[in-house]
Design an enzyme around this catalytic site. Structure first.
Site, PDB file in Angstrom:
ATOM      1  N   GLU A  52       0.837  -1.205   0.000  1.00 50.90           N
ATOM      2  CA  GLU A  52       0.000   0.000   0.000  1.00 50.90           C
ATOM      3  C   GLU A  52       0.869   1.250   0.000  1.00 50.90           C
ATOM      4  O   GLU A  52       0.621   2.209  -0.728  1.00 50.90           O
ATOM      5  CB  GLU A  52      -0.888   0.061   1.258  1.00 50.90           C
ATOM      6  CG  GLU A  52      -1.696  -1.169   1.561  1.00 50.90           C
ATOM      7  CD  GLU A  52      -0.950  -2.199   2.385  1.00 50.90           C
ATOM      8  OE1 GLU A  52       0.208  -2.527   2.056  1.00 50.90           O
ATOM      9  OE2 GLU A  52      -1.523  -2.689   3.378  1.00 50.90           O
ATOM     10  N   CYS A  84       0.599   0.970   7.540  1.00 49.56           N
ATOM     11  CA  CYS A  84       0.013   1.294   6.224  1.00 49.56           C
ATOM     12  C   CYS A  84      -1.319   2.018   6.389  1.00 49.56           C
ATOM     13  O   CYS A  84      -1.718   2.792   5.523  1.00 49.56           O
ATOM     14  CB  CYS A  84      -0.184   0.025   5.412  1.00 49.56           C
ATOM     15  SG  CYS A  84       1.389  -0.649   4.906  1.00 49.56           S
ATOM     16  N   TRP A 170      13.830 -37.870 -16.784  1.00 46.07           N
ATOM     17  CA  TRP A 170      12.801 -37.018 -16.234  1.00 46.07           C
ATOM     18  C   TRP A 170      11.416 -37.618 -16.440  1.00 46.07           C
ATOM     19  O   TRP A 170      11.220 -38.373 -17.396  1.00 46.07           O
ATOM     20  CB  TRP A 170      12.844 -35.623 -16.854  1.00 46.07           C
ATOM     21  CG  TRP A 170      14.143 -34.946 -16.561  1.00 46.07           C
ATOM     22  CD1 TRP A 170      15.163 -34.743 -17.436  1.00 46.07           C
ATOM     23  CD2 TRP A 170      14.563 -34.400 -15.314  1.00 46.07           C
ATOM     24  NE1 TRP A 170      16.199 -34.071 -16.816  1.00 46.07           N
ATOM     25  CE2 TRP A 170      15.857 -33.856 -15.510  1.00 46.07           C
ATOM     26  CE3 TRP A 170      13.985 -34.323 -14.050  1.00 46.07           C
ATOM     27  CZ2 TRP A 170      16.570 -33.242 -14.485  1.00 46.07           C
ATOM     28  CZ3 TRP A 170      14.701 -33.702 -13.037  1.00 46.07           C
ATOM     29  CH2 TRP A 170      15.970 -33.169 -13.260  1.00 46.07           C
ATOM     30  N   LEU A 204      19.182 -29.736  -5.652  1.00 48.78           N
ATOM     31  CA  LEU A 204      18.080 -29.097  -4.914  1.00 48.78           C
ATOM     32  C   LEU A 204      18.225 -27.578  -4.859  1.00 48.78           C
ATOM     33  O   LEU A 204      17.908 -26.949  -3.842  1.00 48.78           O
ATOM     34  CB  LEU A 204      17.966 -29.686  -3.491  1.00 48.78           C
ATOM     35  CG  LEU A 204      17.828 -31.204  -3.390  1.00 48.78           C
ATOM     36  CD1 LEU A 204      17.815 -31.660  -1.938  1.00 48.78           C
ATOM     37  CD2 LEU A 204      16.544 -31.682  -4.085  1.00 48.78           C
ATOM     38  N   ARG A 207      16.782 -22.964 -10.097  1.00 48.85           N
ATOM     39  CA  ARG A 207      17.466 -22.573 -11.335  1.00 48.85           C
ATOM     40  C   ARG A 207      16.758 -21.441 -12.080  1.00 48.85           C
ATOM     41  O   ARG A 207      16.862 -21.322 -13.282  1.00 48.85           O
ATOM     42  CB  ARG A 207      17.669 -23.807 -12.228  1.00 48.85           C
ATOM     43  CG  ARG A 207      18.963 -24.518 -11.824  1.00 48.85           C
ATOM     44  CD  ARG A 207      18.983 -25.965 -12.247  1.00 48.85           C
ATOM     45  NE  ARG A 207      18.975 -26.840 -11.078  1.00 48.85           N
ATOM     46  CZ  ARG A 207      18.742 -28.137 -11.113  1.00 48.85           C
ATOM     47  NH1 ARG A 207      18.490 -28.734 -12.237  1.00 48.85           N
ATOM     48  NH2 ARG A 207      18.758 -28.857  -9.992  1.00 48.85           N
ATOM     49  N   GLU A 292      10.356 -32.851  -1.285  1.00 48.29           N
ATOM     50  CA  GLU A 292      10.499 -33.481  -2.606  1.00 48.29           C
ATOM     51  C   GLU A 292      10.832 -34.969  -2.505  1.00 48.29           C
ATOM     52  O   GLU A 292      11.621 -35.501  -3.281  1.00 48.29           O
ATOM     53  CB  GLU A 292      11.545 -32.716  -3.438  1.00 48.29           C
ATOM     54  CG  GLU A 292      11.064 -31.337  -3.867  1.00 48.29           C
ATOM     55  CD  GLU A 292      11.642 -30.848  -5.177  1.00 48.29           C
ATOM     56  OE1 GLU A 292      12.156 -31.668  -5.955  1.00 48.29           O
ATOM     57  OE2 GLU A 292      11.593 -29.635  -5.411  1.00 48.29           O
ATOM     58  N   ASN A 298       7.984 -39.336   2.436  1.00 48.23           N
ATOM     59  CA  ASN A 298       6.639 -38.790   2.211  1.00 48.23           C
ATOM     60  C   ASN A 298       5.609 -39.448   3.129  1.00 48.23           C
ATOM     61  O   ASN A 298       4.764 -38.787   3.719  1.00 48.23           O
ATOM     62  CB  ASN A 298       6.220 -38.990   0.744  1.00 48.23           C
ATOM     63  CG  ASN A 298       6.874 -37.981  -0.177  1.00 48.23           C
ATOM     64  OD1 ASN A 298       7.498 -37.025   0.281  1.00 48.23           O
ATOM     65  ND2 ASN A 298       6.734 -38.176  -1.477  1.00 48.23           N
ATOM     66  N   SER A 300       6.104 -41.009   5.994  1.00 45.58           N
ATOM     67  CA  SER A 300       6.347 -40.601   7.385  1.00 45.58           C
ATOM     68  C   SER A 300       5.832 -39.186   7.634  1.00 45.58           C
ATOM     69  O   SER A 300       5.302 -38.897   8.699  1.00 45.58           O
ATOM     70  CB  SER A 300       7.839 -40.603   7.694  1.00 45.58           C
ATOM     71  OG  SER A 300       8.312 -41.904   7.741  1.00 45.58           O
TER      72      SER A 300
HETATM   73  N1  LIG Z   1       9.518 -38.379  -9.207  1.00 50.70           N
HETATM   74  C1  LIG Z   1       9.678 -37.707  -8.095  1.00 50.70           C
HETATM   75  O1  LIG Z   1       8.985 -36.699  -7.873  1.00 50.70           O
HETATM   76  C2  LIG Z   1      10.711 -38.160  -7.084  1.00 50.70           C
HETATM   77  C3  LIG Z   1      11.050 -37.309  -6.024  1.00 50.70           C
HETATM   78  C4  LIG Z   1      11.970 -37.768  -5.088  1.00 50.70           C
HETATM   79  C5  LIG Z   1      12.522 -39.026  -5.203  1.00 50.70           C
HETATM   80  N2  LIG Z   1      12.199 -39.807  -6.248  1.00 50.70           N
HETATM   81  C6  LIG Z   1      12.750 -41.173  -6.362  1.00 50.70           C
HETATM   82  O2  LIG Z   1      12.448 -41.867  -5.155  1.00 50.70           O
HETATM   83  C7  LIG Z   1      13.496 -42.791  -4.846  1.00 50.70           C
HETATM   84  C8  LIG Z   1      13.975 -42.580  -3.418  1.00 50.70           C
HETATM   85  O3  LIG Z   1      12.884 -42.734  -2.548  1.00 50.70           O
HETATM   86  P1  LIG Z   1      12.997 -43.600  -1.215  1.00 50.70           P
HETATM   87  O4  LIG Z   1      11.618 -43.756  -0.707  1.00 50.70           O
HETATM   88  O5  LIG Z   1      13.823 -44.794  -1.470  1.00 50.70           O
HETATM   89  O6  LIG Z   1      13.874 -42.673  -0.254  1.00 50.70           O
HETATM   90  P2  LIG Z   1      13.600 -41.306   0.543  1.00 50.70           P
HETATM   91  O7  LIG Z   1      12.199 -41.200   0.985  1.00 50.70           O
HETATM   92  O8  LIG Z   1      14.197 -40.198  -0.245  1.00 50.70           O
HETATM   93  O9  LIG Z   1      14.526 -41.534   1.787  1.00 50.70           O
HETATM   94  C9  LIG Z   1      14.161 -42.507   2.730  1.00 50.70           C
HETATM   95  C10 LIG Z   1      15.159 -42.532   3.827  1.00 50.70           C
HETATM   96  O10 LIG Z   1      15.100 -41.311   4.560  1.00 50.70           O
HETATM   97  C11 LIG Z   1      15.556 -41.565   5.863  1.00 50.70           C
HETATM   98  N3  LIG Z   1      14.701 -40.951   6.857  1.00 50.70           N
HETATM   99  C12 LIG Z   1      15.106 -40.127   7.851  1.00 50.70           C
HETATM  100  N4  LIG Z   1      14.087 -39.795   8.634  1.00 50.70           N
HETATM  101  C13 LIG Z   1      12.996 -40.433   8.144  1.00 50.70           C
HETATM  102  C14 LIG Z   1      11.670 -40.509   8.573  1.00 50.70           C
HETATM  103  N5  LIG Z   1      11.207 -39.851   9.642  1.00 50.70           N
HETATM  104  N6  LIG Z   1      10.826 -41.285   7.868  1.00 50.70           N
HETATM  105  C15 LIG Z   1      11.248 -41.957   6.768  1.00 50.70           C
HETATM  106  N7  LIG Z   1      12.509 -41.927   6.330  1.00 50.70           N
HETATM  107  C16 LIG Z   1      13.395 -41.163   7.006  1.00 50.70           C
HETATM  108  C17 LIG Z   1      15.528 -43.082   6.048  1.00 50.70           C
HETATM  109  O11 LIG Z   1      16.853 -43.566   6.138  1.00 50.70           O
HETATM  110  P3  LIG Z   1      17.651 -43.364   7.517  1.00 50.70           P
HETATM  111  O12 LIG Z   1      16.672 -43.516   8.612  1.00 50.70           O
HETATM  112  O13 LIG Z   1      18.706 -44.378   7.471  1.00 50.70           O
HETATM  113  O14 LIG Z   1      18.203 -41.992   7.426  1.00 50.70           O
HETATM  114  C18 LIG Z   1      14.883 -43.609   4.798  1.00 50.70           C
HETATM  115  O15 LIG Z   1      15.396 -44.839   4.389  1.00 50.70           O
HETATM  116  C19 LIG Z   1      14.576 -42.565  -5.872  1.00 50.70           C
HETATM  117  O16 LIG Z   1      14.454 -43.565  -6.852  1.00 50.70           O
HETATM  118  C20 LIG Z   1      14.255 -41.204  -6.442  1.00 50.70           C
HETATM  119  O17 LIG Z   1      14.689 -41.087  -7.772  1.00 50.70           O
HETATM  120  C21 LIG Z   1      11.310 -39.407  -7.199  1.00 50.70           C
END
Ligand SMILES: NC(=O)c1ccc[n+]([C@@H]2O[C@H](COP(=O)([O-])OP(=O)(O)OC[C@H]3O[C@@H](n4cnc5c(N)ncnc54)[C@H](OP(=O)(O)O)[C@@H]3O)[C@@H](O)[C@H]2O)c1
Length: 361
Positions: A52, A84, A170, A204, A207, A292, A298, A300
């Site tokens: 404003e 304001c 991708w 991460l 860009r 991401e 996700n 959790s």
């Molecule tokens: N297309 C998309 O949008 C996209 C985005 C992201 C990833 N991806 C793909 O997803 C895959 C990876 O996914 P992911 O599920 O294997 O791994 P993630 O969710 O990235 O990581 C999981 C790890 O995070 C750690 N972590 C720490 N605190 C946690 C909590 N409170 N709850 C759960 N996990 C926790 C755990 O290991 P510790 O406890 O040992 O630390 C767990 O094994 C890859 O292939 C990647 O390319 C795709």
């Protein structure tokens, strides 16, 4: 033009400040007299003048009897800049159209009240939902003191975020990916699990030319982030946090030597305690997080109740594969009644890809 149309112009002004106003809200303002727009402006940057004030100070024409459309209730307190409401009263403006009410306890209703008590007509709630949406991060943070979390993922038409081999680059096209970088500008933090770091070795970063990078947060309970990863290699330039349950002082020191902030949380079934992490990140003034993935983190995050919004991109392709991951893994829910439920989505298109935005019910 209608009041809604003027307010939409104010919204378009407001979003020009994306990435620069945090922890302040995005605000836009349009001054109108006899059907003519006299000036429009927005809150450019945290610490600088509000929308404003910018619109009024830079207005070259007579504002006596004019209307102003503001996306958020004008402030009435001294913060980094003067109230304001005062400059609106001094300007000669006679009607103020407001989009969102300000949840900030220092303002909440008092801004509108001050204008009214000075003889100004105040019309509230113009395009309220749209105005509220542009400030979902601000509204959440100011009332909860923890970051607003948007879970973002890109998936195929058969709900896969990677192929059976784990490859995910991708899924969507260039236009959709560019929009993700705009989101990275909107949120002050970006968070992934160690699984994604080990698989994709992501940067991460944002860009968008001239855009600032969000603070990177890696959930890595056992400190497995490789020292040769892009995350560690660039931690000198891009602020980076590793959240862990590890108490290995020597290893923690190795990360801090690389400019990484290590946050320790309680142990939640062997993993980082996400609710505790959100409180700590909130204390560090991180008001919004783009989550991401991947799928394990996700699930959790949903289970911990920290997710406020889903940004789901769908690409017109199919990967198949029983082993290929979907956006949310973990153990999942047992029966449909236990599902995490969101509101009706907003839908937008990026070339052939679709973006669905769901907010928590
Ligand atoms: N297309 C998309 O949008 C996209 C985005 C992201 C990833 N991806 C793909 O997803 C895959 C990876 O996914 P992911 O599920 O294997 O791994 P993630 O969710 O990235 O990581 C999981 C790890 O995070 C750690 N972590 C720490 N605190 C946690 C909590 N409170 N709850 C759960 N996990 C926790 C755990 O290991 P510790 O406890 O040992 O630390 C767990 O094994 C890859 O292939 C990647 O390319 C795709």
């Amino acid at each position: 033009m209608t009041d809604e149309e003027y307010m939409r112009i104010a919204i378009n002004e407001a979003i020009k400040g994306t990435g620069y106003t945090s922890p302040n809200p995005l605000v836009g303002a349009v001054i109108v007299k006899d059907g003519k727009i006299l000036n429009k402006d927005y809150h450019h940057k945290y610490g600088e003048f509000h929308a404003e004030r910018n619109a009024i100070l830079n207005c070259k024409e007579d504002m006596q009897g004019a209307d102003i459309y503001v996306t958020l209730e004008p402030c009435c307190h001294y913060g980094k800049t003067p109230p304001c409401t005062d400059i609106i009263i001094e300007s000669g403006i006679k009607r103020v159209f407001i989009g969102s009410a300000d949840p900030n306890p220092l303002v909440a209703g008092k801004g509108a009240e001050k204008l009214r008590s000075n003889g100004i007509e105040v019309i509230e709630g113009v395009l309220k939902d749209e105005c509220d949406k542009i400030n979902d991060v601000f509204f959440h943070y100011i009332t909860h003191k923890t970051p607003f979390v948007a879970m973002k993922y890109a998936m195929t038409a058969d709900g896969k975020i990677a192929t059976r081999t784990g490859a995910s680059q991708w899924i969507t096209g260039e236009t959709a990916r560019e929009n993700v970088h705009k989101s990275r500008l909107k949120y002050s933090g970006i968070m992934v699990g160690i699984g994604t770091v080990l698989k994709d070795d992501p940067m991460l970063t944002c860009r968008i030319t001239g855009g600032r990078n969000p603070i990177r947060i890696i959930c890595d309970s056992k400190l497995r982030t490789p020292f040769e990863s892009n995350i560690v290699k660039t931690a000198g330039e891009v602020p980076t946090i590793i959240a862990t349950v590890s108490e290995d002082k020597e290893l923690i020191e190795k990360y801090t030597d690389k400019n990484i902030t290590v946050i320790q949380t309680s142990d939640d079934n062997g993993h980082v305690d996400l609710n505790e992490l959100m409180i700590k990140l909130g204390e560090m003034k991180i008001d919004g997080i783009l989550l991401e993935g991947g799928g394990e983190l996700n699930f959790s995050a949903l289970k911990a109740g920290i997710v406020n919004k889903i940004e789901c991109y769908i690409a017109p392709k199919i990967f198949g594969g029983t082993e290929a991951k979907s956006p949310v893994g973990g153990i999942g829910v047992d029966v449909p009644d236990e599902a995490f439920v969101f509101e009706k989505p907003d839908v937008s298109f990026f070339d052939d890809d679709i973006l669905l935005e769901w907010r928590l019910k």
